[in-house]
Design an enzyme around this catalytic site. Sequence first.
Site, PDB file in Angstrom:
ATOM      1  N   GLY A  50      -2.387  -4.490   1.158  1.00  0.00           N
ATOM      2  CA  GLY A  50      -1.029  -4.280   1.637  1.00  0.00           C
ATOM      3  C   GLY A  50      -0.942  -4.433   3.142  1.00  0.00           C
ATOM      4  N   THR A  51      -1.971  -4.008   3.837  1.00  0.00           N
ATOM      5  CA  THR A  51      -2.000  -4.130   5.297  1.00  0.00           C
ATOM      6  C   THR A  51      -1.939  -5.590   5.723  1.00  0.00           C
ATOM      7  OG1 THR A  51      -3.186  -2.054   5.654  1.00  0.00           O
ATOM      8  CG2 THR A  51      -3.409  -3.729   7.363  1.00  0.00           C
ATOM      9  N   THR A  62     -10.032 -19.049  -0.789  1.00  0.00           N
ATOM     10  CA  THR A  62     -10.239 -19.046  -2.236  1.00  0.00           C
ATOM     11  C   THR A  62      -9.714 -17.739  -2.812  1.00  0.00           C
ATOM     12  OG1 THR A  62     -12.204 -20.429  -2.001  1.00  0.00           O
ATOM     13  CG2 THR A  62     -11.949 -19.209  -4.072  1.00  0.00           C
ATOM     14  N   CYS A  98      -5.409  10.754  12.116  1.00  0.00           N
ATOM     15  CA  CYS A  98      -6.544  11.284  12.868  1.00  0.00           C
ATOM     16  C   CYS A  98      -7.199  10.127  13.608  1.00  0.00           C
ATOM     17  CB  CYS A  98      -7.557  11.935  11.940  1.00  0.00           C
ATOM     18  SG  CYS A  98      -7.031  13.511  11.252  1.00  0.00           S
ATOM     19  N   ASN A 144       5.788   6.788   3.375  1.00  0.00           N
ATOM     20  CA  ASN A 144       4.532   7.119   2.720  1.00  0.00           C
ATOM     21  C   ASN A 144       4.120   8.564   2.921  1.00  0.00           C
ATOM     22  OD1 ASN A 144       4.114   5.974   5.497  1.00  0.00           O
ATOM     23  ND2 ASN A 144       2.040   6.733   5.142  1.00  0.00           N
ATOM     24  N   HIS A 174      -3.582  -1.147  -5.367  1.00  0.00           N
ATOM     25  CA  HIS A 174      -4.263   0.119  -5.637  1.00  0.00           C
ATOM     26  C   HIS A 174      -3.326   1.323  -5.646  1.00  0.00           C
ATOM     27  CE1 HIS A 174      -4.722   2.146  -1.588  1.00  0.00           C
ATOM     28  NE2 HIS A 174      -4.313   0.954  -1.210  1.00  0.00           N
TER      29      HIS A 174
END
Length: 395
Positions: free
Chosen positions: A69-70, A241, A331, A152, A205
């Site tokens: 996603g990043t 690929t 953090c 989020n 995920h």
Amino acid sequence: MVVYLDHAATTPLLPAAITAYAEAMTVVGNPASVHSQGQNAKRMLEEAREHVAASVNSDPIEVVFTGSGTEAINLAIKGLFWARAPRRRILVAEGEHHATLDSVDWLAAHDDALLEWIPLDRLGRINLTALAAAITAHPDDIALITVIAANNEVGTIQPLAEIAALAAAHDIPVHVDAVAAYGHLPIDFAVLSAAGVSAVSLSAHKIGGPVGIGALILGRRTAVVPLLHGGGQQRQVRSGTQDVAAAVSFAVAASAFGAGQRAEHARLEGLRDLVIAGVRRIAPAAILNGDPDSAGRLPGNAHFSFPGCEGDSLLFLLDVAGVSVSTGSACQAGIPEPSHVLRAMGRTAVESRGALRITLGRTTTEDDVAALLRALPAAHAQAERAGMADRVPRA
């Protein structure tokens, strides 16, 4: 037994997705090869693309598989910015995920992007009046608008239709980070695209697929400059690929939530409301962050600030008791910092440090909620005592 209540970070792989992944990994063939084995791999890949497309009502050609996603967020933001040169302004809501924040900060530092930060209200929702004013001030210099579909951390859902309408009036592309919302809220790219949204980022995920694959849903008429150069795969947008096995597993997860999404949404809302009621009973001073209205927040999200406590202390004490949750705060270099989302919502530094994010998912049961509420009183009392001790002046 460990109770897992951190589904916003990642959710367990679906058994069917594991099976599909393992079986697809035995298939030999590069999907770009023209021989029969390569074409078999290509068939599997394109069928997977069709399933992911169906989960968000897009055309298969609009699905660009990425490594995460990043990466999808980086590709959308940087690719749109570069394609829209010489426009330099990016409108970005405060409180976005760090994949967005770090992408726009990088563009500001290395590519002279001008960042305009749009404030949030107390519930974590974008200020539409401020957004409209920012668009009106420089309509011809705005490269793009980027906004998260649902936060989020606190779970607040953003008014995408209204944002898209403001942008469409000036032909400004909108990127939507839907990583946290995917699988929990209906995402209809055909509707969003018609309203003016150009790109939507997803991650496997978060829905029971594997880590290491995401997707950018990119409108067929939307131009982006690619991050990666090479073989020109996927519309020349994302060379490399393609991971057939991961795509197949992603597709299984994407297909699984579609039919039962409404029922699962209602089930998670019920469990979340049990969490909220239980936390308020145990810690009456706790502050529910985000929209208190079920219609305005993700169904599995319960995010609280506990005055007088450190969120990290609560997290570790609950972890010792066998319950996994999150603080939802960033953090850096091992030093806990107040949540930038809560700070953008107007919370104090103390309130922001005392945050705890409880997120539910497919495997969550009433017994899991009960286990959390059994463990919380002792953890809260101990964290509160530790907080009081920290505030006592030393001689």
